[in-house]
Design an enzyme around this catalytic site. Sequence first.
Site, PDB file in Angstrom:
ATOM      1  CG  ASP A  28       6.067  -3.921   1.219  1.00 50.19           C
ATOM      2  OD1 ASP A  28       7.019  -3.183   1.522  1.00 50.19           O
ATOM      3  OD2 ASP A  28       4.930  -3.822   1.717  1.00 50.19           O
ATOM      4  CE  LYS A  60      10.264  -0.566  -3.334  1.00 52.40           C
ATOM      5  NZ  LYS A  60       9.098  -1.408  -3.008  1.00 52.40           N
ATOM      6  N   GLY A  93      10.221   0.409   3.734  1.00 49.31           N
ATOM      7  CA  GLY A  93      10.975  -0.546   4.537  1.00 49.31           C
ATOM      8  C   GLY A  93      11.619  -1.502   3.558  1.00 49.31           C
ATOM      9  CG  HIS A  94      13.530  -0.352   0.511  1.00 47.94           C
ATOM     10  ND1 HIS A  94      14.011   0.517  -0.420  1.00 47.94           N
ATOM     11  CD2 HIS A  94      12.174  -0.222   0.472  1.00 47.94           C
ATOM     12  CE1 HIS A  94      12.994   1.153  -0.989  1.00 47.94           C
ATOM     13  NE2 HIS A  94      11.874   0.717  -0.456  1.00 47.94           N
ATOM     14  CD  GLN A 135       6.814   4.786  -0.711  1.00 51.55           C
ATOM     15  OE1 GLN A 135       7.223   5.724  -1.368  1.00 51.55           O
ATOM     16  NE2 GLN A 135       7.331   4.480   0.442  1.00 51.55           N
TER      17      GLN A 135
HETATM   18  P1  GDP Z   1      10.865  -3.722  -0.565  1.00 49.14           P
HETATM   19  O1  GDP Z   1      10.112  -2.722   0.239  1.00 49.14           O
HETATM   20  O2  GDP Z   1      10.425  -3.759  -1.992  1.00 49.14           O
HETATM   21  O3  GDP Z   1      12.352  -3.590  -0.441  1.00 49.14           O
HETATM   22  O4  GDP Z   1      10.481  -5.156   0.038  1.00 49.14           O
HETATM   23  P2  GDP Z   1      10.402  -5.540   1.588  1.00 49.14           P
HETATM   24  O5  GDP Z   1      11.766  -5.627   2.138  1.00 49.14           O
HETATM   25  O6  GDP Z   1       9.432  -4.669   2.287  1.00 49.14           O
HETATM   26  O7  GDP Z   1       9.706  -6.953   1.502  1.00 49.14           O
HETATM   27  C1  GDP Z   1      10.271  -8.018   0.783  1.00 49.14           C
HETATM   28  C2  GDP Z   1      10.485  -9.199   1.761  1.00 49.14           C
HETATM   29  O8  GDP Z   1      10.715 -10.376   1.023  1.00 49.14           O
HETATM   30  C3  GDP Z   1      11.700  -9.023   2.640  1.00 49.14           C
HETATM   31  O9  GDP Z   1      11.462  -9.664   3.863  1.00 49.14           O
HETATM   32  C4  GDP Z   1      12.798  -9.744   1.872  1.00 49.14           C
HETATM   33  O10 GDP Z   1      13.842 -10.208   2.703  1.00 49.14           O
HETATM   34  C5  GDP Z   1      12.023 -10.882   1.280  1.00 49.14           C
HETATM   35  N1  GDP Z   1      12.487 -11.374  -0.030  1.00 49.14           N
HETATM   36  C6  GDP Z   1      13.028 -10.679  -1.056  1.00 49.14           C
HETATM   37  N2  GDP Z   1      13.203 -11.490  -2.116  1.00 49.14           N
HETATM   38  C7  GDP Z   1      12.766 -12.723  -1.739  1.00 49.14           C
HETATM   39  C8  GDP Z   1      12.651 -13.978  -2.422  1.00 49.14           C
HETATM   40  O11 GDP Z   1      12.974 -14.134  -3.587  1.00 49.14           O
HETATM   41  N3  GDP Z   1      12.117 -15.011  -1.710  1.00 49.14           N
HETATM   42  C9  GDP Z   1      11.717 -14.885  -0.424  1.00 49.14           C
HETATM   43  N4  GDP Z   1      11.200 -15.954   0.183  1.00 49.14           N
HETATM   44  N5  GDP Z   1      11.810 -13.722   0.252  1.00 49.14           N
HETATM   45  C10 GDP Z   1      12.310 -12.651  -0.417  1.00 49.14           C
HETATM   46  P1  IMO Z   2       8.259   0.100   0.304  1.00 52.47           P
HETATM   47  O1  IMO Z   2       9.257   1.091  -0.215  1.00 52.47           O
HETATM   48  C1  IMO Z   2       4.060  -0.901   0.793  1.00 52.47           C
HETATM   49  C2  IMO Z   2       1.308   2.417   1.577  1.00 52.47           C
HETATM   50  C3  IMO Z   2       0.635   2.494   2.932  1.00 52.47           C
HETATM   51  C4  IMO Z   2      -0.686   3.138   2.513  1.00 52.47           C
HETATM   52  C5  IMO Z   2      -0.266   4.109   1.436  1.00 52.47           C
HETATM   53  C6  IMO Z   2      -0.080   5.546   1.929  1.00 52.47           C
HETATM   54  O2  IMO Z   2       8.737  -0.670   1.472  1.00 52.47           O
HETATM   55  O3  IMO Z   2       7.745  -0.744  -0.803  1.00 52.47           O
HETATM   56  P2  IMO Z   2       1.852   6.697   3.358  1.00 52.47           P
HETATM   57  O4  IMO Z   2       2.381   6.382   4.723  1.00 52.47           O
HETATM   58  O5  IMO Z   2       2.872   6.604   2.281  1.00 52.47           O
HETATM   59  O6  IMO Z   2       1.086   7.986   3.305  1.00 52.47           O
HETATM   60  O7  IMO Z   2       0.750   5.537   3.092  1.00 52.47           O
HETATM   61  O8  IMO Z   2       0.949   3.615   0.912  1.00 52.47           O
HETATM   62  N1  IMO Z   2       2.793   2.342   1.611  1.00 52.47           N
HETATM   63  C7  IMO Z   2       3.490   1.241   1.333  1.00 52.47           C
HETATM   64  N2  IMO Z   2       3.086  -0.013   1.042  1.00 52.47           N
HETATM   65  N3  IMO Z   2       5.360  -0.599   0.767  1.00 52.47           N
HETATM   66  C8  IMO Z   2       5.784   0.648   1.019  1.00 52.47           C
HETATM   67  O9  IMO Z   2       7.071   1.028   0.880  1.00 52.47           O
HETATM   68  C9  IMO Z   2       4.834   1.635   1.363  1.00 52.47           C
HETATM   69  N4  IMO Z   2       4.898   2.939   1.704  1.00 52.47           N
HETATM   70  C10 IMO Z   2       3.642   3.358   1.830  1.00 52.47           C
HETATM   71  O10 IMO Z   2       0.465   1.229   3.502  1.00 52.47           O
HETATM   72  O11 IMO Z   2      -1.514   2.182   1.936  1.00 52.47           O
HETATM   73 MG    MG Z   3       8.959  -2.644   1.989  1.00 53.69          MG
END
Ligand code: GDP
Ligand code: IMO
Ligand code: MG
Length: 504
Positions: free
Chosen positions: A95, A98, A122-123, A304
Amino acid sequence: MILVKKWRNCKAWGENKREDIREKKEELGGLNNRFEDFGQEADFVSSTILFSTRAVEIRTVILYYGMSDVHIYLLIYFELVLMPVTIIVGAQWGDEGKGKIVDLLSDKIDIVARYQGGANAGHTVVIGAKEYVLHLIPSGIFHKHVTCVIGNGVVIDPMALMDEIAMIKSFGIKIEGRLYISHNAHLIMPYHKLLDNIREQGTNKIGTTGRGIGPAYIDKYMRTGIRVVDLLDRRVLSDKLKTNIQEKNQLLSKVYGSAEIDVDKIISEYEEFDKKIDPFVTDTSLYLNAALRKKKRILAEGAQGALLDVDHGTYPFVTSSNPTSGGACTGLGIPPTAVNNVIGIVKAYSTRVGNGPFPTECLDETGEKLRSVGHEFGATTGRPRRCGHLDMISLKYSLMVNGVREIALTKLDVLDEFDEIKICTGYEIGGRILKSFPTDLQTLENVTPVYQSYKGWKEKISAIKQYRKLPSRAQRYIETIERMSGVPVSIISVGARRDQTIKR
Ligand code: GDP
Ligand code: IMO
Ligand code: MG
């Protein structure tokens, strides 16, 4: 005079050699290996990078062919090398943002390929006022010119994939001919999700996403898994499913005391899925290697984060795949020699979802504030993310394992309102200060972080477009990260949208 003669001889010889090289290059079908192949004839080869950006590199190549009485044979070339593969890795516990960075970089990319994980990811991609959350489809899909690949290392939940394809189409985005799915990718079955959730009800919870990831990878390594290619032959699919379900039913009823699964229902569901997935399935390794020969630029998108890597993360509180950069080659079937860059996505603070050690976690109002300002709730499960300070000890380890060449620092704007910003620079345990990341759980769970503290900039930075316009304290924070990690910060994200980005 003698010198001029020598030069002329050398030049003539060099031209002949160049002709040889050209022929050999054609013979090799323009393979990426360039002069290294011909270098084998030389006594000595040296290649030095003179200039390098994310997209290109200029190198000098010197081939030394020994010495005769009168001549030293040296061949010197300048090479312009297109960087074919860049790997994007999450450098913390996932998270990091990415999705945003992959979407941003896709602008100058031909192919974006996911290499591991599944719908546990969840991207998020924000375009204008719209927010899209992708679980399996690579985050380059919003750029018309980009082709997306789901590689062999990914575990595919057919239902999740179909829902996502339908979602993308509903936004008027064409997907046919732009998405390829590996025939070797493993499928997530309903029993994988069931087993994942049942296991999580017991003791020693990992805090998984419940998407069946662990059980699907268990079957892959047990060599009983069902792959996309198995969908093509109904008899094979039905036989494999029957054997698997018989075994899983034993486990469900005898070990977990749970209801058994209906084989026929699953067979008909997956046969239905086959019809829908068919146009997207191909040998993606073959496709990607052909693209490499055509000098296409590829972005390998990790899911991840490195600290959730099954080999290098905080085991057993990890996911079941290799999000680290090494996983990109096995997860896509491309050679390591094709990779020229690794970009580490680093959140300006730390978060973690699920259980496991998190030395810099803040269980006080700082953690609460980070969660509410940063909207730190899981994009897949909606769970609140645990929040804390930036941890340089785990980060340096992650950058090392991944070979990160540049950092994209995200969510810097979330720190706008903080009076004090801290970076963990050591772990204290038993009166000793650890400067490197301990990989055993026992130690990691018992360390106390040692912090360096910085004054916050207390100014909104989300509208800033140039580095020099950032408050000096924000610049100092970034430069401290660079100094401590030894890796340059090349992208700074100050908001979720594409235009809220500073490139250096
Ligand atoms: P990922 O799994 O690495 O793709 O990240 P996620 O999408 O799960 O979580 C990142 C969250 O931060 C999302 O809600 C993005 O829209 C948000 N986000 C990404 N870059 C920024 C930033 O520079 N500032 C803020 N405030 N939010 C951001
Ligand atoms: P993105 O790509 C954050 C965590 C789960 C748990 C552990 C194992 O959005 O960054 P799993 O379901 O993979 O067997 O769970 O890994 N986890 C993540 N945490 N971002 C993710 O993906 C994750 N995918 C799995 O919360 O701790
Ligand atoms: Mg994510």
